[in-house]
Enzyme design. Sequence first.
Site, PDB file in Angstrom:
ATOM      1  N   ASP A  33       0.955  -1.043   0.176  1.00  0.00           N
ATOM      2  CA  ASP A  33      -0.383   0.168   0.615  1.00  0.00           C
ATOM      3  C   ASP A  33       0.693   1.477   0.157  1.00  0.00           C
ATOM      4  O   ASP A  33       2.027   1.266   0.685  1.00  0.00           O
ATOM      5  CB  ASP A  33      -0.990   0.110   1.011  1.00  0.00           C
ATOM      6  CG  ASP A  33      -2.348   0.772   0.921  1.00  0.00           C
ATOM      7  OD1 ASP A  33      -3.472   0.125   0.913  1.00  0.00           O
ATOM      8  OD2 ASP A  33      -1.659   1.807   1.173  1.00  0.00           O
ATOM      9  N   ASN A  91     -12.673  -3.027   2.130  1.00  0.00           N
ATOM     10  CA  ASN A  91     -13.847  -2.183   2.349  1.00  0.00           C
ATOM     11  C   ASN A  91     -14.708  -1.827   0.782  1.00  0.00           C
ATOM     12  O   ASN A  91     -14.557  -2.705  -0.132  1.00  0.00           O
ATOM     13  CB  ASN A  91     -13.107  -0.767   2.031  1.00  0.00           C
ATOM     14  CG  ASN A  91     -12.097  -0.663   3.717  1.00  0.00           C
ATOM     15  OD1 ASN A  91     -12.755  -1.105   4.447  1.00  0.00           O
ATOM     16  ND2 ASN A  91     -11.231   0.098   3.613  1.00  0.00           N
ATOM     17  N   VAL A 100     -11.122   2.534  -3.732  1.00  0.00           N
ATOM     18  CA  VAL A 100     -10.713   2.320  -5.052  1.00  0.00           C
ATOM     19  C   VAL A 100     -11.280   1.337  -5.756  1.00  0.00           C
ATOM     20  O   VAL A 100     -11.868   0.156  -4.934  1.00  0.00           O
ATOM     21  CB  VAL A 100      -9.614   2.036  -5.251  1.00  0.00           C
ATOM     22  CG1 VAL A 100      -8.826   1.290  -6.282  1.00  0.00           C
ATOM     23  CG2 VAL A 100      -7.934   2.931  -4.715  1.00  0.00           C
ATOM     24  N   HIS A 104     -10.281  -5.300  -3.657  1.00  0.00           N
ATOM     25  CA  HIS A 104      -8.567  -5.223  -3.250  1.00  0.00           C
ATOM     26  C   HIS A 104      -8.849  -5.843  -1.344  1.00  0.00           C
ATOM     27  O   HIS A 104      -9.376  -5.564  -0.591  1.00  0.00           O
ATOM     28  CB  HIS A 104      -8.137  -4.360  -2.885  1.00  0.00           C
ATOM     29  CG  HIS A 104      -8.705  -2.598  -2.565  1.00  0.00           C
ATOM     30  ND1 HIS A 104      -9.739  -2.471  -3.288  1.00  0.00           N
ATOM     31  CD2 HIS A 104      -8.664  -2.257  -1.432  1.00  0.00           C
ATOM     32  CE1 HIS A 104      -9.961  -1.071  -2.648  1.00  0.00           C
ATOM     33  NE2 HIS A 104      -9.229  -0.726  -1.731  1.00  0.00           N
ATOM     34  N   HIS A 106      -7.058  -6.065   2.137  1.00  0.00           N
ATOM     35  CA  HIS A 106      -5.439  -5.324   2.924  1.00  0.00           C
ATOM     36  C   HIS A 106      -5.006  -6.252   3.607  1.00  0.00           C
ATOM     37  O   HIS A 106      -6.117  -7.121   4.141  1.00  0.00           O
ATOM     38  CB  HIS A 106      -6.817  -4.484   3.440  1.00  0.00           C
ATOM     39  CG  HIS A 106      -7.497  -2.765   2.922  1.00  0.00           C
ATOM     40  ND1 HIS A 106      -6.399  -1.958   3.093  1.00  0.00           N
ATOM     41  CD2 HIS A 106      -7.791  -2.454   2.429  1.00  0.00           C
ATOM     42  CE1 HIS A 106      -6.887  -0.848   1.963  1.00  0.00           C
ATOM     43  NE2 HIS A 106      -8.106  -1.045   1.637  1.00  0.00           N
TER      44      HIS A 106
HETATM   45  P1  AMP Z   1     -10.396   1.882   0.406  1.00  0.00           P
HETATM   46  O1  AMP Z   1     -10.459   2.481   1.688  1.00  0.00           O
HETATM   47  O2  AMP Z   1      -9.818   0.746   1.089  1.00  0.00           O
HETATM   48  O3  AMP Z   1     -10.319   1.463  -1.164  1.00  0.00           O
HETATM   49  O4  AMP Z   1      -8.642   1.786   0.147  1.00  0.00           O
HETATM   50  C1  AMP Z   1      -7.299   1.816  -1.106  1.00  0.00           C
HETATM   51  C2  AMP Z   1      -6.157   1.572  -1.062  1.00  0.00           C
HETATM   52  O5  AMP Z   1      -5.247   2.115  -1.763  1.00  0.00           O
HETATM   53  C3  AMP Z   1      -5.806   3.118   0.422  1.00  0.00           C
HETATM   54  O6  AMP Z   1      -5.009   1.972   1.967  1.00  0.00           O
HETATM   55  C4  AMP Z   1      -4.357   3.498  -0.696  1.00  0.00           C
HETATM   56  O7  AMP Z   1      -3.635   3.884   0.466  1.00  0.00           O
HETATM   57  C5  AMP Z   1      -4.055   2.517  -1.629  1.00  0.00           C
HETATM   58  N1  AMP Z   1      -3.398   3.197  -2.619  1.00  0.00           N
HETATM   59  C6  AMP Z   1      -4.086   4.388  -3.279  1.00  0.00           C
HETATM   60  N2  AMP Z   1      -3.431   4.486  -4.323  1.00  0.00           N
HETATM   61  C7  AMP Z   1      -2.225   3.208  -4.833  1.00  0.00           C
HETATM   62  C8  AMP Z   1      -1.044   3.332  -5.395  1.00  0.00           C
HETATM   63  N3  AMP Z   1      -0.998   3.547  -6.235  1.00  0.00           N
HETATM   64  N4  AMP Z   1      -0.440   1.884  -5.101  1.00  0.00           N
HETATM   65  C9  AMP Z   1      -0.730   1.340  -3.707  1.00  0.00           C
HETATM   66  N5  AMP Z   1      -1.439   1.889  -2.554  1.00  0.00           N
HETATM   67  C10 AMP Z   1      -2.277   3.061  -3.017  1.00  0.00           C
END
Ligand code: AMP
Length: 121
Positions: A33, A91, A100, A104, A106
């Site tokens: 992340d 999430n 995003v 995914h 975490h």
């Molecule tokens: P969520 O709120 O579950 O959608 O989490 C999205 C996660 O993606 C967050 O923890 C961000 O820090 C991570 N994130 C966003 N862009 C990138 C990226 N380019 N590379 C790695 N992690 C990312």
Amino acid sequence: MAYDDENIFAKILRGEIPCDKVFEDDYALAFNDINPQRPVHVLVIPKGRYVDVDDFTANASDAEISGLFRAVGEVANMMGVSDDGYRILSNIGAWGHQEVPHLHIHLFGGADTGPMIKRQD
Ligand code: AMP
């Protein structure tokens, strides 16, 4: 929600944006992340176009579903977090605070991950 091919993880999967890769196989890609919340914070994503857990469980094949979860286990093993314990979470949507729109998982570890969820009171 329809899948948005311009989301950042779709771009990572297409190789248009770099990532700090830790694992890849036919079904999943895992990378660190960009804003880690614990010493180990890896995102494990399916290679297919799925918005979230709802979309994935409704529309992915059994092979894709088992492939993603096997990848989670592989990553935990690789990162050495299994002995002390770790947390996985995903999430979904607005109340889940999903940022995003590509599924995914975490994976947090390397330190105590704290309470399961913020208390409401
Ligand atoms: P969520 O709120 O579950 O959608 O989490 C999205 C996660 O993606 C967050 O923890 C961000 O820090 C991570 N994130 C966003 N862009 C990138 C990226 N380019 N590379 C790695 N992690 C990312």
